[in-house]
Design an enzyme around this catalytic site. Structure first.
Site, PDB file in Angstrom:
ATOM      1  N   ARG A   1       0.862  -1.158  -0.204  1.00 43.57           N
ATOM      2  CA  ARG A   1       0.010  -0.038  -0.045  1.00 43.57           C
ATOM      3  C   ARG A   1       0.946   1.081  -0.152  1.00 43.57           C
ATOM      4  NH1 ARG A   1      -3.822  -2.069   4.820  1.00 43.57           N
ATOM      5  NH2 ARG A   1      -4.938  -3.862   3.642  1.00 43.57           N
TER       6      ARG A   1
ATOM      7  N   ASP B   1       2.194   4.989   0.201  1.00 43.89           N
ATOM      8  CA  ASP B   1       1.539   6.031   0.520  1.00 43.89           C
ATOM      9  C   ASP B   1       1.261   7.235  -0.310  1.00 43.89           C
ATOM     10  OD1 ASP B   1       2.454   4.961   2.919  1.00 43.89           O
ATOM     11  OD2 ASP B   1       4.229   6.141   3.129  1.00 43.89           O
TER      12      ASP B   1
ATOM     13  N   ARG C   1      10.991   5.472   4.112  1.00 34.79           N
ATOM     14  CA  ARG C   1      10.737   7.101   4.286  1.00 34.79           C
ATOM     15  C   ARG C   1      11.537   7.573   5.595  1.00 34.79           C
ATOM     16  NH1 ARG C   1       4.861   9.021   3.389  1.00 34.79           N
ATOM     17  NH2 ARG C   1       5.809  10.877   3.642  1.00 34.79           N
TER      18      ARG C   1
END
Length: 245
Positions: free
Chosen positions: A50, A52, A197
């Site tokens: 999934r 972002d 990230r």
């Protein structure tokens, strides 16, 4: 019938992969809408991960099941005709019914692209994150070495209420300098929410001298999100590919 799809997308104007009740701007939502119009069936498409909001993909993998049989090329052609221009289906193939794009994935590679300067050119601005400070690449590589292998990555998970195992394996972190750009590629058996990230944000702190290499081991062992660095911006991240046995 179970179909596997490989696709790419520019995530700039989307709220991520997963369908959400408050917006129609999701990759999953756009794909399901087009496939449902084509087939007349209610469809749930499963992505390998999934991504972002704002994150891009060069080789996202998804699968979906249909009651009726369609030629893979027919599905690909229809999707590319009616999907927005920033989502492209590269390949469609029929796969065994038990295949699941997320559950069967054994390796994923993400790349985070950093522009070494204050202002990237206009055609790259949506795909790189600018860093004006000088970076110590050797220290970043040393810090990345600490992250390799199998660890509990709770400190690098953006979901503070994550209840499942946070143990993941990182096989490789490759840091490559290219003229005015620094690319950090992460290959692992899976990644937690926002993990790449946050890893990037922490490595950048090492590179700018805000954090020491020795702290990486302490962050891993501490298993606390507050110990790691900030989450790097979404636009610099792209899912490169997903591998299966």
């Amino acid at each position: 019938m179970n179909y596997k799809m490989i696709l790419q997308y520019d995530g700039s104007r989307y709220s991520g992969w997963q369908v959400q009740g408050n917006t129609e701007q999701t990759i999953q939502g756009k794909l399901q809408s087009v496939l449902e119009k084509m087939t007349g069936e209610e469809i749930e498409i499963h992505g390998s991960g999934r991504t972002d909001a704002g994150v891009h993909a060069m080789g996202q993998v998804a699968n979906f099941k249909l009651q009726s049989a369609y030629e893979p090329e027919e599905i690909k052609r229809y999707c590319n005709q009616y999907l927005p221009e920033d989502i492209v289906v590269l390949e469609v193939s029929e796969v065994p019914l038990r295949f699941h794009s997320r559950l069967n994935a054994v390796k994923k590679t993400y790349c985070y692209r950093i522009f070494l300067g204050e202002k990237p050119d206009v055609f790259r601005r949506k795909y790189v994150t600018p860093v004006a400070e000088n970076l110590n690449i050797n220290k970043m590589k040393a810090a990345a070495e600490v992250l390799l292998g199998t660890h509990d990555f709770t400190s690098f998970c953006g979901n503070r209420h994550f209840k499942k195992s946070a143990v993941r394996t990182i096989y490789e972190i490759r840091i490559e300098e290219k003229k005015d750009e620094l690319d950090i590629s992460f290959t692992g058996n899976g990644f937690l929410q926002n993990m790449v990230r946050i890893l990037t944000g922490t490595l950048l702190e090492v590179g700018t001298g805000k954090r020491e290499v020795r702290e990486m081991k302490e962050i891993l062992e501490g298993r606390n999100r507050s110990l790691a660095g900030p989450m790097a911006a979404a636009k610099g991240l792209v899912l490169i590919n997903v591998e299966y046995e």
